[in-house]
Design a protein around this motif. Structure first.
Motif, PDB file in Angstrom:
ATOM      1  N   UNK A   1       8.341  -0.889  -3.674  1.00 22.30           N
ATOM      2  CA  UNK A   1       7.120  -0.954  -4.458  1.00 22.30           C
ATOM      3  C   UNK A   1       7.293  -0.725  -5.945  1.00 22.30           C
ATOM      4  N   UNK A   2       8.092   0.270  -6.324  1.00 24.69           N
ATOM      5  CA  UNK A   2       8.259   0.568  -7.741  1.00 24.69           C
ATOM      6  C   UNK A   2       8.943  -0.585  -8.468  1.00 24.69           C
ATOM      7  N   UNK A   3       9.951  -1.156  -7.839  1.00 23.95           N
ATOM      8  CA  UNK A   3      10.620  -2.304  -8.443  1.00 23.95           C
ATOM      9  C   UNK A   3       9.694  -3.504  -8.529  1.00 23.95           C
ATOM     10  N   UNK A   4       8.803  -3.644  -7.520  1.00 24.85           N
ATOM     11  CA  UNK A   4       7.838  -4.740  -7.540  1.00 24.85           C
ATOM     12  C   UNK A   4       6.879  -4.601  -8.716  1.00 24.85           C
ATOM     13  N   UNK A   5       6.505  -3.368  -9.046  1.00 19.56           N
ATOM     14  CA  UNK A   5       5.667  -3.131 -10.221  1.00 19.56           C
ATOM     15  C   UNK A   5       6.402  -3.524 -11.502  1.00 19.56           C
ATOM     16  N   UNK A   6       7.619  -3.059 -11.641  1.00 22.11           N
ATOM     17  CA  UNK A   6       8.399  -3.372 -12.844  1.00 22.11           C
ATOM     18  C   UNK A   6       8.700  -4.861 -12.944  1.00 22.11           C
ATOM     19  N   UNK A   7       8.857  -5.520 -11.788  1.00 19.56           N
ATOM     20  CA  UNK A   7       9.174  -6.938 -11.776  1.00 19.56           C
ATOM     21  C   UNK A   7       7.967  -7.845 -11.811  1.00 19.56           C
ATOM     22  N   UNK A   8       6.768  -7.283 -11.973  1.00 21.15           N
ATOM     23  CA  UNK A   8       5.534  -8.049 -12.060  1.00 21.15           C
ATOM     24  C   UNK A   8       5.223  -8.826 -10.780  1.00 21.15           C
ATOM     25  N   UNK A   9       5.738  -8.360  -9.643  1.00 17.68           N
ATOM     26  CA  UNK A   9       5.337  -8.941  -8.364  1.00 17.68           C
ATOM     27  C   UNK A   9       3.940  -8.463  -7.993  1.00 17.68           C
ATOM     28  N   UNK A  10       3.597  -7.233  -8.396  1.00 17.98           N
ATOM     29  CA  UNK A  10       2.294  -6.648  -8.117  1.00 17.98           C
ATOM     30  C   UNK A  10       1.767  -5.976  -9.376  1.00 17.98           C
TER      31      UNK A  10
ATOM     32  N   UNK B   1      -5.113 -10.017  -4.137  1.00 22.12           N
ATOM     33  CA  UNK B   1      -4.020 -10.331  -3.215  1.00 22.12           C
ATOM     34  C   UNK B   1      -3.365  -9.018  -2.810  1.00 22.12           C
ATOM     35  N   UNK B   2      -3.180  -8.803  -1.503  1.00 20.37           N
ATOM     36  CA  UNK B   2      -2.576  -7.562  -1.001  1.00 20.37           C
ATOM     37  C   UNK B   2      -1.216  -7.887  -0.399  1.00 20.37           C
ATOM     38  N   UNK B   3      -0.199  -7.156  -0.832  1.00 20.40           N
ATOM     39  CA  UNK B   3       1.162  -7.404  -0.374  1.00 20.40           C
ATOM     40  C   UNK B   3       1.788  -6.110   0.155  1.00 20.40           C
ATOM     41  N   UNK B   4       2.477  -6.227   1.296  1.00 21.62           N
ATOM     42  CA  UNK B   4       3.122  -5.065   1.893  1.00 21.62           C
ATOM     43  C   UNK B   4       4.645  -5.202   1.949  1.00 21.62           C
ATOM     44  N   UNK B   5       5.151  -6.414   1.704  1.00 23.88           N
ATOM     45  CA  UNK B   5       6.600  -6.634   1.777  1.00 23.88           C
ATOM     46  C   UNK B   5       7.137  -6.864   0.375  1.00 23.88           C
ATOM     47  N   UNK B   6       8.102  -6.038  -0.021  1.00 25.64           N
ATOM     48  CA  UNK B   6       8.720  -6.175  -1.331  1.00 25.64           C
ATOM     49  C   UNK B   6      10.217  -6.328  -1.164  1.00 25.64           C
ATOM     50  N   UNK B   7      10.828  -7.138  -2.023  1.00 25.51           N
ATOM     51  CA  UNK B   7      12.271  -7.332  -1.930  1.00 25.51           C
ATOM     52  C   UNK B   7      13.027  -6.061  -2.291  1.00 25.51           C
ATOM     53  N   UNK B   8      12.531  -5.322  -3.297  1.00 24.89           N
ATOM     54  CA  UNK B   8      13.250  -4.141  -3.761  1.00 24.89           C
ATOM     55  C   UNK B   8      12.418  -2.868  -3.666  1.00 24.89           C
TER      56      UNK B   8
ATOM     57  N   UNK C   1      -5.750  -9.730  -9.140  1.00 26.34           N
ATOM     58  CA  UNK C   1      -5.270  -8.366  -9.018  1.00 26.34           C
ATOM     59  C   UNK C   1      -4.406  -8.293  -7.773  1.00 26.34           C
ATOM     60  N   UNK C   2      -3.110  -8.092  -7.955  1.00 29.43           N
ATOM     61  CA  UNK C   2      -2.171  -8.063  -6.830  1.00 29.43           C
ATOM     62  C   UNK C   2      -1.844  -6.614  -6.494  1.00 29.43           C
ATOM     63  N   UNK C   3      -2.155  -6.239  -5.268  1.00 23.46           N
ATOM     64  CA  UNK C   3      -2.036  -4.844  -4.846  1.00 23.46           C
ATOM     65  C   UNK C   3      -0.908  -4.719  -3.832  1.00 23.46           C
ATOM     66  N   UNK C   4       0.037  -3.851  -4.122  1.00 20.54           N
ATOM     67  CA  UNK C   4       1.118  -3.568  -3.195  1.00 20.54           C
ATOM     68  C   UNK C   4       0.831  -2.298  -2.418  1.00 20.54           C
ATOM     69  N   UNK C   5       1.285  -2.256  -1.171  1.00 23.19           N
ATOM     70  CA  UNK C   5       1.001  -1.093  -0.325  1.00 23.19           C
ATOM     71  C   UNK C   5       2.268  -0.493   0.252  1.00 23.19           C
ATOM     72  N   UNK C   6       2.445   0.812   0.044  1.00 27.27           N
ATOM     73  CA  UNK C   6       3.494   1.571   0.707  1.00 27.27           C
ATOM     74  C   UNK C   6       2.870   2.553   1.692  1.00 27.27           C
ATOM     75  N   UNK C   7       1.629   2.305   2.026  1.00 24.97           N
ATOM     76  CA  UNK C   7       0.895   3.162   2.960  1.00 24.97           C
ATOM     77  C   UNK C   7       0.330   2.263   4.052  1.00 24.97           C
ATOM     78  N   UNK C   8       1.080   2.113   5.153  1.00 25.30           N
ATOM     79  CA  UNK C   8       0.673   1.202   6.219  1.00 25.30           C
ATOM     80  C   UNK C   8      -0.726   1.500   6.781  1.00 25.30           C
TER      81      UNK C   8
END
Length: 300
Positions: free
Chosen positions: A133-142, A124-131, A94-101
């Motif tokens: 958070x929303x793009x990371x969701x669509x791109x299956x990064x998270x 896995x927790x990730x805070x850095x996205x190339x594009x 389960x890869x979790x992206x964060x936009x809330x520091x």
């Protein structure tokens, strides 16, 4: 026909800039790399890159292929990782992206019982996205996105986790510490310390200072919550954080939360996910745990 290897090569050319470095990174010979891409260029009748000295610059056609690579390659990697997890006897990751520091410590309260309940699922927790958070969701990064600023679109479902108040945090001996609430102009002589986020995405600016034409004496950034709060408690500046976080740390640090504006600044934390993906038992369980711990945080 466009193949996965073509996408990998174009992505690496864009990253490395030279044929030599791209070939080395992909463990290919330069001739093999060039030959494979030349066949694709001949098939479509377009050049994929141009030479600019020693470096390669993608053509319009190459940029189009790069755009495809950035969308498709993460999906390949996601599926391969999932298959490897299954082969290793695990249900998945389960890869979790964060936009809330400031929410990292809160997230740990959810992750701990989740890992106990699902020993065959990694987190896995990730805070850095190339594009972003929303793009990371669509791109299956998270797989999940923790955000206080959801963008509601049909392909993404958001679950509200809890409501909270964004407040100003100052040292106990700061002149503003005794005020019931502050106005934007009250901060004009202070140093504002925030996370390294674009100012337009910070609530203290977007919803408080900027609409009123307010400004601060100085704006500086710090990456970690602990150091940020230490700086505030030492009188080196002020900040804006969720009230629940300030109250937790006020037990060990001489800091005080102050309301932003007479009516306060209300926010809500959401978890977003791809609408078609909420089928796994561990997926829905994580969302339920998050809401449960969110409710206790909100009532604290």
């Amino acid at each position: 026909m466009i193949e996965r290897q073509h996408l990998r090569i174009v992505a690496m050319i864009a990253k490395k800039g030279t044929l030599t470095d791209a070939a080395a990174a992909l463990h290919l010979t330069q001739s093999a790399l060039s030959h494979g891409m030349k066949k694709l260029e001949l098939e479509f009748g377009v050049a994929l890159w141009h030479k600019d000295g020693r470096r390669l610059r993608l053509s319009n056609a190459g940029e189009s292929l790069l755009n495809l690579a950035e969308r498709i390659l993460p999906q390949f990697e996601n599926t391969e990782e999932h298959l490897a997890q299954i082969a290793a006897g695990k249900k998945g990751v389960l890869r979790i992206g964060m936009e809330c520091h400031p929410c990292y410590q809160w997230l740990l309260k959810v992750v701990k019982p989740f890992l106990t309940q699902f020993p065959t699922v990694d987190v896995d927790v990730r805070q850095a996205f190339k594009f972003g958070g929303l793009q990371a969701l669509h791109g299956y990064e998270i797989d999940l996105l923790l955000t206080p600023d959801p963008l509601f679109i049909p392909t993404i479902t958001y679950v509200p986790v809890f409501q909270y108040e964004q407040v100003l945090v100052v040292a106990n001996d700061h002149p503003l510490a005794t005020k019931p609430w502050v106005r934007p102009q009250d901060l004009a002589n202070d140093t504002l310390i925030t996370y390294p986020v674009e100012p337009s995405r910070l609530d203290i600016f977007a919803q408080f200072m900027t609409p009123a034409g307010g400004s601060v004496k100085r704006h500086k950034t710090i990456e970690t919550t602990e150091i940020l709060l230490q700086m505030v408690s030492a009188g080196r500046g002020i900040s804006a954080l969720p009230r629940w976080l300030v109250e937790e740390h006020s037990q060990s640090l001489p800091i005080t939360p102050v309301r932003l504006g007479e009516d306060g600044l209300s926010k809500a934390l959401h978890i977003g996910y791809r609408s078609k993906d909420a089928s796994a038992d561990y997926f829905t369980a994580f969302l339920e745990m998050a809401k449960e711990i969110g409710a206790s945080t909100q009532s604290a």
